[in-house]
Enzyme design. Structure first.
Site, PDB file in Angstrom:
ATOM      1  N   SER A  10       0.840  -1.198   0.000  1.00  0.00           N
ATOM      2  CA  SER A  10       0.000   0.000   0.000  1.00  0.00           C
ATOM      3  C   SER A  10       0.872   1.243   0.000  1.00  0.00           C
ATOM      4  O   SER A  10       1.682   1.451   0.911  1.00  0.00           O
ATOM      5  CB  SER A  10      -0.899   0.016   1.238  1.00  0.00           C
ATOM      6  OG  SER A  10      -1.537   1.269   1.346  1.00  0.00           O
ATOM      7  N   HIS A  35      -1.080  -1.203  -4.361  1.00  0.00           N
ATOM      8  CA  HIS A  35      -2.353  -0.925  -3.687  1.00  0.00           C
ATOM      9  C   HIS A  35      -2.481   0.571  -3.453  1.00  0.00           C
ATOM     10  O   HIS A  35      -1.591   1.221  -2.902  1.00  0.00           O
ATOM     11  CB  HIS A  35      -2.436  -1.683  -2.369  1.00  0.00           C
ATOM     12  CG  HIS A  35      -3.808  -1.682  -1.767  1.00  0.00           C
ATOM     13  ND1 HIS A  35      -4.826  -2.476  -2.249  1.00  0.00           N
ATOM     14  CD2 HIS A  35      -4.332  -0.982  -0.737  1.00  0.00           C
ATOM     15  CE1 HIS A  35      -5.923  -2.273  -1.533  1.00  0.00           C
ATOM     16  NE2 HIS A  35      -5.652  -1.359  -0.612  1.00  0.00           N
ATOM     17  N   ASP A  37      -4.863   3.456  -1.890  1.00  0.00           N
ATOM     18  CA  ASP A  37      -5.945   3.719  -0.940  1.00  0.00           C
ATOM     19  C   ASP A  37      -6.535   5.111  -1.129  1.00  0.00           C
ATOM     20  O   ASP A  37      -5.833   6.111  -1.021  1.00  0.00           O
ATOM     21  CB  ASP A  37      -5.431   3.589   0.495  1.00  0.00           C
ATOM     22  CG  ASP A  37      -5.183   2.151   0.893  1.00  0.00           C
ATOM     23  OD1 ASP A  37      -6.100   1.331   0.739  1.00  0.00           O
ATOM     24  OD2 ASP A  37      -4.070   1.844   1.363  1.00  0.00           O
ATOM     25  N   MET A  39      -9.361   7.732   0.301  1.00  0.00           N
ATOM     26  CA  MET A  39     -10.226   8.041   1.444  1.00  0.00           C
ATOM     27  C   MET A  39     -10.781   9.448   1.273  1.00  0.00           C
ATOM     28  O   MET A  39     -10.070  10.350   0.835  1.00  0.00           O
ATOM     29  CB  MET A  39      -9.444   7.931   2.750  1.00  0.00           C
ATOM     30  CG  MET A  39      -8.746   6.602   2.951  1.00  0.00           C
ATOM     31  SD  MET A  39      -7.873   6.532   4.526  1.00  0.00           S
ATOM     32  CE  MET A  39      -6.878   5.050   4.291  1.00  0.00           C
ATOM     33  N   HIS A  68      -8.506   0.978  -4.027  1.00  0.00           N
ATOM     34  CA  HIS A  68      -9.451   0.660  -2.961  1.00  0.00           C
ATOM     35  C   HIS A  68     -10.174   1.948  -2.580  1.00  0.00           C
ATOM     36  O   HIS A  68      -9.597   2.841  -1.951  1.00  0.00           O
ATOM     37  CB  HIS A  68      -8.684   0.078  -1.765  1.00  0.00           C
ATOM     38  CG  HIS A  68      -9.537  -0.257  -0.585  1.00  0.00           C
ATOM     39  ND1 HIS A  68      -8.995  -0.527   0.659  1.00  0.00           N
ATOM     40  CD2 HIS A  68     -10.890  -0.382  -0.440  1.00  0.00           C
ATOM     41  CE1 HIS A  68      -9.972  -0.795   1.507  1.00  0.00           C
ATOM     42  NE2 HIS A  68     -11.122  -0.705   0.859  1.00  0.00           N
ATOM     43  N   MET A  70     -12.338   3.828  -0.404  1.00  0.00           N
ATOM     44  CA  MET A  70     -12.963   3.944   0.919  1.00  0.00           C
ATOM     45  C   MET A  70     -13.706   5.269   0.946  1.00  0.00           C
ATOM     46  O   MET A  70     -13.320   6.225   1.630  1.00  0.00           O
ATOM     47  CB  MET A  70     -11.901   3.855   2.013  1.00  0.00           C
ATOM     48  CG  MET A  70     -11.354   2.455   2.189  1.00  0.00           C
ATOM     49  SD  MET A  70      -9.934   2.372   3.305  1.00  0.00           S
ATOM     50  CE  MET A  70      -8.599   2.688   2.138  1.00  0.00           C
ATOM     51  N   MET A 139     -11.342  -6.367   5.162  1.00  0.00           N
ATOM     52  CA  MET A 139     -10.568  -5.498   6.045  1.00  0.00           C
ATOM     53  C   MET A 139     -10.315  -6.217   7.366  1.00  0.00           C
ATOM     54  O   MET A 139     -11.241  -6.722   8.001  1.00  0.00           O
ATOM     55  CB  MET A 139     -11.322  -4.191   6.299  1.00  0.00           C
ATOM     56  CG  MET A 139     -11.511  -3.320   5.065  1.00  0.00           C
ATOM     57  SD  MET A 139      -9.947  -2.839   4.290  1.00  0.00           S
ATOM     58  CE  MET A 139      -9.136  -1.949   5.628  1.00  0.00           C
ATOM     59  N   ASP A 177      -6.573  -6.924   4.043  1.00  0.00           N
ATOM     60  CA  ASP A 177      -5.925  -5.621   4.198  1.00  0.00           C
ATOM     61  C   ASP A 177      -6.013  -5.170   5.653  1.00  0.00           C
ATOM     62  O   ASP A 177      -7.109  -4.969   6.176  1.00  0.00           O
ATOM     63  CB  ASP A 177      -6.624  -4.601   3.293  1.00  0.00           C
ATOM     64  CG  ASP A 177      -5.996  -3.218   3.345  1.00  0.00           C
ATOM     65  OD1 ASP A 177      -5.045  -3.007   4.109  1.00  0.00           O
ATOM     66  OD2 ASP A 177      -6.484  -2.334   2.606  1.00  0.00           O
ATOM     67  N   GLY A 179      -2.832  -4.792   8.980  1.00  0.00           N
ATOM     68  CA  GLY A 179      -2.022  -5.489   9.961  1.00  0.00           C
ATOM     69  C   GLY A 179      -1.347  -6.750   9.459  1.00  0.00           C
ATOM     70  O   GLY A 179      -0.916  -7.593  10.258  1.00  0.00           O
ATOM     71  N   SER A 200       2.961  -0.810   6.035  1.00  0.00           N
ATOM     72  CA  SER A 200       4.142  -0.586   6.875  1.00  0.00           C
ATOM     73  C   SER A 200       5.052  -1.798   6.899  1.00  0.00           C
ATOM     74  O   SER A 200       6.270  -1.660   7.108  1.00  0.00           O
ATOM     75  CB  SER A 200       3.708  -0.216   8.298  1.00  0.00           C
ATOM     76  OG  SER A 200       2.860  -1.203   8.856  1.00  0.00           O
TER      77      SER A 200
END
Length: 220
Positions: A10, A35, A37, A39, A68, A70, A139, A177, A179, A200
């Site tokens: 990501s 990926h 993201d 938002m 993605h 969101m 998620m 997606d 953690g 991360s």
């Protein structure tokens, strides 16, 4: 047939001051997808990046761009991202008034259609749209922020989704997606995921290629 594992770093965790270089680095390092993201500050609290950024990074990689959304009212964003170079466009079940129509819209634009579920949303809510779904994104954190810890209760949900896809004869990717890192990837892939988003876990490491190779080695 079990698919080869897809790793989709990501770019939410990338250095935005040098985004082109960050995209090229994960490409050379062995990512499968990029990926992306999006938002809107409404469906989730933060505001991130839009179709103009997607268009800007398109020339920096030939890997699929996995968008993605969101966002609320995702139908209003789909065509812009299709034109910007997205390959996969995923919308949230919770944000779509007419989910089947939205997924068909994405496909009509020549793109792969994905549907995402927040941790508390049952898998059963998408059973009747699998005929027009190319990717199911679960998620494993509550969306909105990178760096969150994996919600282990989602593992059973991954198993349930895997069984649902198999029973339906649906060849959609099952992506997870949130953690996903060296400590959790075996749990995620062991439950049936064949694509993972890693933010991360890749971008916070000095060696992107090494981080992705480690994830592949640890996956079940």
């Amino acid at each position: 047939m079990k698919k080869d594992l897809v790793i989709a770093p990501s770019i939410l965790s990338a250095d935005f001051a040098d985004l082109g270089a960050e995209i090229r680095a994960i490409d050379v390092g062995g990512c499968d997808w990029v990926h992306f993201d999006v938002m809107d500050g409404s469906f989730v609290p933060p505001i991130t990046i839009g179709d103009n950024v997607c268009k800007a990074i398109r020339s920096h990689t030939e890997k699929p761009i996995d968008v993605h959304l969101m966002v609320n009212h995702p139908d209003t964003q789909v065509e812009a991202f299709a034109k910007a170079g997205a390959d996969i466009i995923t919308v949230h079940q919770e944000a779509c008034t007419h989910l089947e129509r939205t997924l068909q819209l994405i496909r009509s634009l020549g793109k792969k259609a994905g549907v995402s579920l927040n941790p508390a949303t049952p898998v059963s809510t998408i059973k009747n749209v699998l005929h027009c779904t190319d990717l199911v994104l679960l998620m494993s954190v509550n969306p909105g922020y990178g760096g969150q810890s994996y919600i282990h209760a989602v593992t059973d949900k991954i198993r349930e989704a895997r069984q649902m896809l198999d029973d339906a004869g649906c060849d959609a990717w099952l992506e997870v997606d949130g953690g996903v890192n060296a400590a959790t990837i075996a749990e995620v892939t062991g439950a049936g995921a064949d694509a993972v988003v890693a933010g991360s876990a890749v971008y916070n490491k000095p060696d992107y290629a090494g981080a992705m190779a480690e994830l592949r080695d640890l996956a079940e």
